[in-house]
Design a protein around this motif. Structure first.
Motif, mmCIF file in Angstrom:
data_model
loop_
_atom_site.group_PDB
_atom_site.id
_atom_site.type_symbol
_atom_site.label_atom_id
_atom_site.label_comp_id
_atom_site.label_asym_id
_atom_site.label_seq_id
_atom_site.Cartn_x
_atom_site.Cartn_y
_atom_site.Cartn_z
ATOM 1 N N VAL A 53 34.898 -77.044 -81.291
ATOM 2 C CA VAL A 53 34.594 -79.006 -80.423
ATOM 3 C C VAL A 53 33.190 -78.533 -80.149
ATOM 4 O O VAL A 53 32.375 -78.232 -79.123
ATOM 5 C CB VAL A 53 35.185 -78.817 -78.484
ATOM 6 C CG1 VAL A 53 34.389 -80.252 -78.509
ATOM 7 C CG2 VAL A 53 36.353 -79.013 -79.317
ATOM 8 N N PRO A 54 32.032 -79.712 -80.978
ATOM 9 C CA PRO A 54 30.600 -80.072 -80.707
ATOM 10 C C PRO A 54 30.319 -80.267 -79.150
ATOM 11 O O PRO A 54 31.181 -81.058 -78.546
ATOM 12 C CB PRO A 54 30.532 -80.913 -81.189
ATOM 13 C CG PRO A 54 31.205 -81.698 -81.795
ATOM 14 C CD PRO A 54 32.297 -81.039 -81.942
ATOM 15 N N LEU A 55 29.719 -79.736 -78.445
ATOM 16 C CA LEU A 55 29.102 -79.337 -76.727
ATOM 17 C C LEU A 55 27.628 -79.990 -77.097
ATOM 18 O O LEU A 55 26.704 -79.751 -77.753
ATOM 19 C CB LEU A 55 29.180 -77.865 -76.547
ATOM 20 C CG LEU A 55 30.963 -77.264 -76.103
ATOM 21 C CD1 LEU A 55 30.052 -76.093 -76.381
ATOM 22 C CD2 LEU A 55 31.730 -77.997 -75.934
ATOM 23 N N SER A 56 27.263 -80.707 -75.766
ATOM 24 C CA SER A 56 25.876 -81.776 -75.405
ATOM 25 C C SER A 56 25.921 -80.741 -74.235
ATOM 26 O O SER A 56 26.465 -80.676 -73.424
ATOM 27 C CB SER A 56 26.395 -82.386 -75.525
ATOM 28 O OG SER A 56 26.870 -83.385 -75.285
ATOM 29 N N ASP A 57 24.703 -80.927 -73.640
ATOM 30 C CA ASP A 57 23.576 -81.272 -72.468
ATOM 31 C C ASP A 57 23.737 -82.063 -71.752
ATOM 32 O O ASP A 57 24.264 -83.379 -72.393
ATOM 33 C CB ASP A 57 22.573 -80.884 -72.276
ATOM 34 C CG ASP A 57 22.062 -79.366 -73.692
ATOM 35 O OD1 ASP A 57 22.908 -78.604 -73.446
ATOM 36 O OD2 ASP A 57 20.928 -79.628 -73.932
#
Ligand code: TYD
Ligand code: MG
Length: 452
Positions: A53-57
């Motif tokens: 899953v793409p993660l972000s800040d």
């Protein structure tokens, strides 16, 4: 894989058990437990590894999406200051309380403010909804109307139209062909709401779901889906009363416990911007057994009248009847009056009521409740220009409560000139009224009724 054990669910509160019972142990509802199909473990033969899953800040340059205001101030406030895009809101309430009326009015207001709104009714034909709109004078509003119960068709429609807000009236009429259960059953309602909430998050459409509170075990109430949505609002009121209260019981985007007050009129729901004045306007001439409580509902102070009646009982176990307050709280206060102040209510029936149909849950109401009880028992009226608030501890001491200053300000605004409140309450030097600051219930009783 071992065969999953059957699970049973309460249609009233959603509690899960492993065996059937005639009465739900969690909420006490009778005949509300039904067997539920076990949740599927996912498609067979799927690869054991999921994708990454793409993660972000947490930090972002983007401004949060703006909230949409309906312009109905009471409604917007309960939402926490307007509608958050992509949020899922559940509006629960008894059948006939006015949910469809409220949401049609809200839909029209949002649409007039430029939001694209779709209203799907599964209960009424489009012609019936149009008739109601005509009565409410809303036919000019650019709301798109649909009458449908098949969830797949509804989702396809929403996906094509991409509205900013979709209203679904009600979740108990929806059905999904992949679930083998009748519309209104726990599994249908859960699956349908799950699909709609997922749709909302993916496509950025806010959804408002209507759910009837049911006493009947055959139909799942809104409580079984409360955990899935962002915001849960309950529309409450007594059938005989014209007041309706929209209460936030859960809100990921605003304060819970916020209320909006409406009045049911011949032309739909009208906002009540100053509920204190309304709740107190029907006050009778000063009589014993009445005390005005300066309370806080959500972010706003609201004054209400607490009424008590005490009469000799003919029953072995005297009656304790409570409307609008917690019955357990009444028992506690009666026990404290008996043990700490020496005023027993043995052999007396006690009736307690919050005037106007409001429900008070703050412990700050304790002092007003005790005052109403004592006033009724001693047949001595409380000064009509006095408000009361304060929590009673089991020792009989009065404990300061939050927002003293706001309570006093609201009371002063409505013409009250004195207040009874706990000692050591935090307030400014000039409260604009005469303050009777009391350390405990015995001091209060002595000052008000000249007895201890
Ligand atoms: P409704 O919105 O249909 O309730 P729900 O959707 O919660 O089941 O409200 C129905 C009640 O409201 C009905 O008893 C009539 C009353 N009402 C009015 O008093 N004035 C109005 O303008 C409207 C539309 C309804
Ligand atoms: Mg309805």
């Amino acid at each position: 894989m071992s065969k999953a054990a059957p699970t049973f669910t309460c249609t009233a509160c959603g509690a899960a058990t492993h065996k059937w019972a005639g009465r739900c142990e969690s909420c006490g509802a009778w005949n509300s437990i039904v067997e539920e199909a076990p949740l599927s473990a996912g498609p067979k033969g799927a690869t054991p590894r999921g994708r990454v899953v793409p993660l972000s800040d947490l930090a972002t340059e983007e401004a949060p999406p703006p909230r949409a205001a309906s312009g109905i101030a009471e409604f917007d406030r309960v939402l926490g200051g307007g509608l958050v895009p992509a949020s899922a809101i559940l509006v629960g309430g008894d059948p006939g309380i006015g949910k469809s009326t409220l949401l049609l009015q809200a839909a029209a207001s949002f649409a007039r403010n430029g939001l694209k709104v779709i209203y799907i009714s599964g209960e009424e034909a489009a012609a019936q909804v149009r008739m109601r709109a005509q009565r409410l004078g809303l036919t000019e509003a650019p709301v798109k109307l649909g009458a449908e119960t098949a969830l797949r068709d509804i989702l396809t429609t929403l996906d094509t139209e991409r509205p900013g807000l979709a209203i679904i009236d009600s979740i108990q009429t929806l059905w999904l062909d992949s679930v083998e259960a009748a519309p209104g059953s726990v599994s249908q309602v859960r699956a349908s709401v799950h699909e709609l909430v997922t749709f909302a998050k993916r496509r950025g459409t806010a959804v408002i779901l209507v759910g009837h509170v049911t006493k009947d075990g055959q139909i799942a109430g809104p409580r079984v889906v409360e955990h899935m949505v962002d915001t849960v609002l309950y529309f409450e009121g007594e059938r005989g009363h014209q007041f309706r209260i929209l209460r936030a019981v859960k809100n990921r985007f605003g304060p819970a416990d916020e209320i909006g007050v409406f009045e049911m009129t011949g032309a739909g729901l009208a906002e009540v911007l100053n509920p204190s004045a309304l709740f107190l306007s029907a006050r009778d001439a000063p009589a014993s057994g009445s005390a005005v409580f300066a309370g806080i509902e959500g972010t706003r102070p609201v004054l209400t009248e607490i009424q008590a009646l005490v009469a000799p009982s003919t029953l072995g176990t005297p009656r304790r009847t409570v409307v609008g307050l917690d019955a357990g709280r009444l028992s506690t206060i009666l026990a404290v009056l008996d043990s700490r102040v020496g005023i027993p209510f043995t052999g007396l029936d006690v009736f307690l009521n919050v005037a106007g149909g409001l429900r008070v849950s703050e412990p700050a109401a304790d002092l007003a409740v005790a005052a109403a009880l004592l006033s009724a028992r001693e047949d001595v009226a409380i000064p009509p220009d006095m408000v009361l608030f304060g929590e009673i501890s089991l020792s009989g001491a009065l404990r300061p409560v939050s927002q003293t200053e706001n309570r006093l300000k609201e009371a002063a605004k409505l013409g009250f000139t004195q207040a009874a409140l706990p000692a050591r309450s935090k307030h400014g030097a000039d409260a604009g009224m005469r303050l009777r600051e009391l350390a405990d219930l015995t001091a209060f009783t002595g000052e008000m009724f000249g007895a201890g």
